[in-house]
Design a protein around this motif. Structure first.
Motif, PDB file in Angstrom:
ATOM      1  N   GLY A   1      -9.971   4.940   4.430  1.00  0.00           N
ATOM      2  CA  GLY A   1     -10.349   4.326   5.696  1.00  0.00           C
ATOM      3  C   GLY A   1      -9.727   4.963   6.913  1.00  0.00           C
ATOM      4  N   SER A   2      -8.730   5.833   6.690  1.00  0.00           N
ATOM      5  CA  SER A   2      -8.014   6.427   7.818  1.00  0.00           C
ATOM      6  C   SER A   2      -8.579   7.770   8.246  1.00  0.00           C
ATOM      7  CB  SER A   2      -6.543   6.616   7.446  1.00  0.00           C
ATOM      8  OG  SER A   2      -6.384   7.706   6.542  1.00  0.00           O
ATOM      9  N   THR A   3      -9.534   8.297   7.491  1.00  0.00           N
ATOM     10  CA  THR A   3      -9.966   9.679   7.697  1.00  0.00           C
ATOM     11  C   THR A   3     -11.477   9.820   7.548  1.00  0.00           C
ATOM     12  OG1 THR A   3      -9.855  11.906   6.694  1.00  0.00           O
ATOM     13  CG2 THR A   3      -9.412  10.054   5.258  1.00  0.00           C
ATOM     14  N   PRO A   4     -12.057  10.806   8.228  1.00  0.00           N
ATOM     15  CA  PRO A   4     -13.486  11.062   8.056  1.00  0.00           C
ATOM     16  C   PRO A   4     -13.808  11.810   6.774  1.00  0.00           C
ATOM     17  CG  PRO A   4     -12.567  12.619   9.619  1.00  0.00           C
ATOM     18  CD  PRO A   4     -11.465  11.652   9.306  1.00  0.00           C
ATOM     19  N   LEU A   5     -12.801  12.225   6.018  1.00  0.00           N
ATOM     20  CA  LEU A   5     -13.024  13.031   4.816  1.00  0.00           C
ATOM     21  C   LEU A   5     -13.160  12.154   3.574  1.00  0.00           C
ATOM     22  CD1 LEU A   5     -10.501  15.972   5.299  1.00  0.00           C
ATOM     23  CD2 LEU A   5     -12.881  15.818   6.034  1.00  0.00           C
ATOM     24  N   PRO A   6     -13.894  12.636   2.577  1.00  0.00           N
ATOM     25  CA  PRO A   6     -13.972  11.925   1.297  1.00  0.00           C
ATOM     26  C   PRO A   6     -12.624  11.941   0.590  1.00  0.00           C
ATOM     27  CG  PRO A   6     -15.051  14.061   1.134  1.00  0.00           C
ATOM     28  CD  PRO A   6     -14.716  13.865   2.583  1.00  0.00           C
ATOM     29  N   VAL A   7     -12.373  10.888  -0.187  1.00  0.00           N
ATOM     30  CA  VAL A   7     -11.094  10.755  -0.889  1.00  0.00           C
ATOM     31  C   VAL A   7     -11.331  10.534  -2.377  1.00  0.00           C
ATOM     32  CG1 VAL A   7      -8.999   9.364  -1.148  1.00  0.00           C
ATOM     33  CG2 VAL A   7      -9.890   9.879   1.147  1.00  0.00           C
ATOM     34  N   ASN A   8     -10.671  11.346  -3.178  1.00  0.00           N
ATOM     35  CA  ASN A   8     -10.676  11.223  -4.629  1.00  0.00           C
ATOM     36  C   ASN A   8      -9.360  10.566  -5.053  1.00  0.00           C
ATOM     37  OD1 ASN A   8     -11.891  12.272  -7.345  1.00  0.00           O
ATOM     38  ND2 ASN A   8      -9.757  12.928  -7.425  1.00  0.00           N
ATOM     39  N   ALA A   9      -9.425   9.608  -5.965  1.00  0.00           N
ATOM     40  CA  ALA A   9      -8.228   8.874  -6.361  1.00  0.00           C
ATOM     41  C   ALA A   9      -7.658   9.381  -7.677  1.00  0.00           C
ATOM     42  CB  ALA A   9      -8.541   7.381  -6.476  1.00  0.00           C
ATOM     43  N   ASP A  10      -6.351   9.589  -7.702  1.00  0.00           N
ATOM     44  CA  ASP A  10      -5.633   9.878  -8.938  1.00  0.00           C
ATOM     45  C   ASP A  10      -5.331   8.536  -9.592  1.00  0.00           C
ATOM     46  OD1 ASP A  10      -3.796  10.413 -10.923  1.00  0.00           O
ATOM     47  OD2 ASP A  10      -2.494  11.663  -9.697  1.00  0.00           O
ATOM     48  N   LEU A  11      -6.037   8.224 -10.660  1.00  0.00           N
ATOM     49  CA  LEU A  11      -5.915   6.901 -11.289  1.00  0.00           C
ATOM     50  C   LEU A  11      -5.354   6.987 -12.701  1.00  0.00           C
ATOM     51  CD1 LEU A  11      -9.149   5.249  -9.872  1.00  0.00           C
ATOM     52  CD2 LEU A  11      -6.816   5.137  -9.012  1.00  0.00           C
ATOM     53  N   GLU A  12      -4.527   7.997 -12.919  1.00  0.00           N
ATOM     54  CA  GLU A  12      -3.808   8.167 -14.175  1.00  0.00           C
ATOM     55  C   GLU A  12      -4.761   7.980 -15.363  1.00  0.00           C
ATOM     56  OE1 GLU A  12      -0.214   5.749 -13.691  1.00  0.00           O
ATOM     57  OE2 GLU A  12       0.736   7.491 -12.756  1.00  0.00           O
ATOM     58  N   ASN A  13      -4.436   7.115 -16.305  1.00  0.00           N
ATOM     59  CA  ASN A  13      -5.297   6.956 -17.492  1.00  0.00           C
ATOM     60  C   ASN A  13      -6.267   5.789 -17.371  1.00  0.00           C
ATOM     61  OD1 ASN A  13      -3.660   4.748 -17.799  1.00  0.00           O
ATOM     62  ND2 ASN A  13      -3.001   5.210 -19.878  1.00  0.00           N
ATOM     63  N   GLY A  14      -6.419   5.278 -16.150  1.00  0.00           N
ATOM     64  CA  GLY A  14      -7.289   4.123 -15.952  1.00  0.00           C
ATOM     65  C   GLY A  14      -6.545   2.810 -16.060  1.00  0.00           C
ATOM     66  N   PHE A  15      -5.215   2.900 -16.214  1.00  0.00           N
ATOM     67  CA  PHE A  15      -4.331   1.730 -16.182  1.00  0.00           C
ATOM     68  C   PHE A  15      -4.547   0.765 -17.338  1.00  0.00           C
ATOM     69  CE2 PHE A  15      -4.945   3.259 -11.830  1.00  0.00           C
ATOM     70  CZ  PHE A  15      -3.655   3.695 -11.580  1.00  0.00           C
ATOM     71  N   GLY A  16      -4.543   1.324 -18.526  1.00  0.00           N
ATOM     72  CA  GLY A  16      -4.618   0.484 -19.715  1.00  0.00           C
ATOM     73  C   GLY A  16      -5.208   1.229 -20.889  1.00  0.00           C
ATOM     74  N   ASP A  17      -4.920   0.741 -22.075  1.00  0.00           N
ATOM     75  CA  ASP A  17      -5.371   1.417 -23.285  1.00  0.00           C
ATOM     76  C   ASP A  17      -6.751   0.984 -23.754  1.00  0.00           C
ATOM     77  OD1 ASP A  17      -2.984   2.869 -23.463  1.00  0.00           O
ATOM     78  OD2 ASP A  17      -1.983   1.249 -24.563  1.00  0.00           O
ATOM     79  N   GLN A  18      -7.271  -0.111 -23.204  1.00  0.00           N
ATOM     80  CA  GLN A  18      -8.569  -0.611 -23.634  1.00  0.00           C
ATOM     81  C   GLN A  18      -9.695   0.027 -22.817  1.00  0.00           C
ATOM     82  OE1 GLN A  18      -8.479  -2.582 -26.374  1.00  0.00           O
ATOM     83  NE2 GLN A  18      -6.269  -2.238 -26.194  1.00  0.00           N
TER      84      GLN A  18
END
Length: 286
Positions: free
Chosen positions: A80-97
């Protein structure tokens, strides 16, 4: 934080997808609105979060120390702070399921992010998921992405990561087996962080028919954007390299100040007025 419209968010996500069709481009990993705006003003075409850099801002070590809500909200604030697209580093998806991965991807799409990366390792052990499970997790992420994009009439770029080479858990052959399977189940981008050599990276690129992200860190910093592009890399991410470089400056200055009383390192700085000008140029509504 943002007053960007849904249409603007969708346009950013589409721009991000389009960048992968030409390459190579630098995906600049940032850790707050200020660094996002600086990168936007100084020439970046797309941004990403970094789980390590984010953790550092919270006084935590890297690796499984941030929860899903923190990570997605952090990425959304930067978006929301920038005009550029943002890709998120979301590790392993935050869970084993599988449901954990699905929820992570779905919420990322709903927040208007341009894309995300999903790793194939468990936390806190950093042990890789078994091959079949790792593939099933990416398949679930792809399905969640498609469903959410249909619901919101949006675009989203899903990156599947094979992190075992970097952690020493498996070799290049196993990484190749995994990324080929990730491609088959629908991953948009493939990412094997820190292979043993540039030749290994070339092998990775040639083994799949989708865009490949390369991490520019450690020994890979000696290669230029043109070098990466020459072997077919589409996207060059920084990971936590930029954050660690900033922390190195802080560390060196502190060592000089508090150990020897030498304050001269503080003279090597940028003016507040220049920073203000850069931030304004890189802000969301500029």
């Amino acid at each position: 934080m943002s007053d960007q419209s849904v249409a603007q968010q969708k346009a950013k996500a589409q721009k991000f997808a389009d960048l992968h069709q030409k390459g190579p481009f630098i995906l600049a990993n940032v850790w707050d609105a200020g660094t996002a705006q600086m990168m936007a003003a100084l020439g970046a075409e797309a941004l990403a979060t970094s789980s390590a850099a984010h953790a550092f801002t919270l006084g935590r070590p890297d690796g499984g120390q941030i929860c899903r809500q923190e990570a997605i909200d952090h990425a959304a604030d930067i978006n929301g702070s920038t005009p550029l697209p943002v890709n998120a580093d979301l590790e392993n998806g935050f869970g084993d399921q599988l449901a954990d991965v699905e929820a992570t991807v779905r919420q990322s799409v709903e927040k208007g992010l341009a894309g995300c990366g999903i790793e194939d390792i468990q936390f806190p052990t950093q042990k890789p998921y078994e091959f079949e499970e790792a593939v099933m997790r990416i398949e679930a992420a792809v399905a969640a992405k498609k469903a959410a994009c249909t619901d919101h009439n949006s675009t989203f770029t899903l990156t599947a990561r094979a992190d075992g080479v970097m952690t020493g858990a498996y070799d290049l052959d196993e990484a190749l087996r995994r990324i080929k399977a990730f491609e088959q189940v629908g991953a948009d981008v493939i990412y094997v962080p820190m292979p043993q050599s540039f030749d290994d990276l070339k092998t990775i690129v040639r083994s799949v028919n989708v865009p490949v992200n390369a991490l520019c860190a450690g020994p890979f910093t000696k290669y230029s954007v043109a070098d990466f592009g020459e072997i077919g890399v589409t996207r060059i991410s920084l990971g936590s390299s930029l954050a660690r470089a900033v922390h190195k400056i802080i560390y060196d200055a502190a060592q000089q100040m508090f150990v020897s009383g030498d304050m001269r390192s503080l003279s090597n700085s940028i003016s507040g007025a220049t920073i203000d000008e850069i931030l304004a140029k890189g802000a969301a509504n500029s």
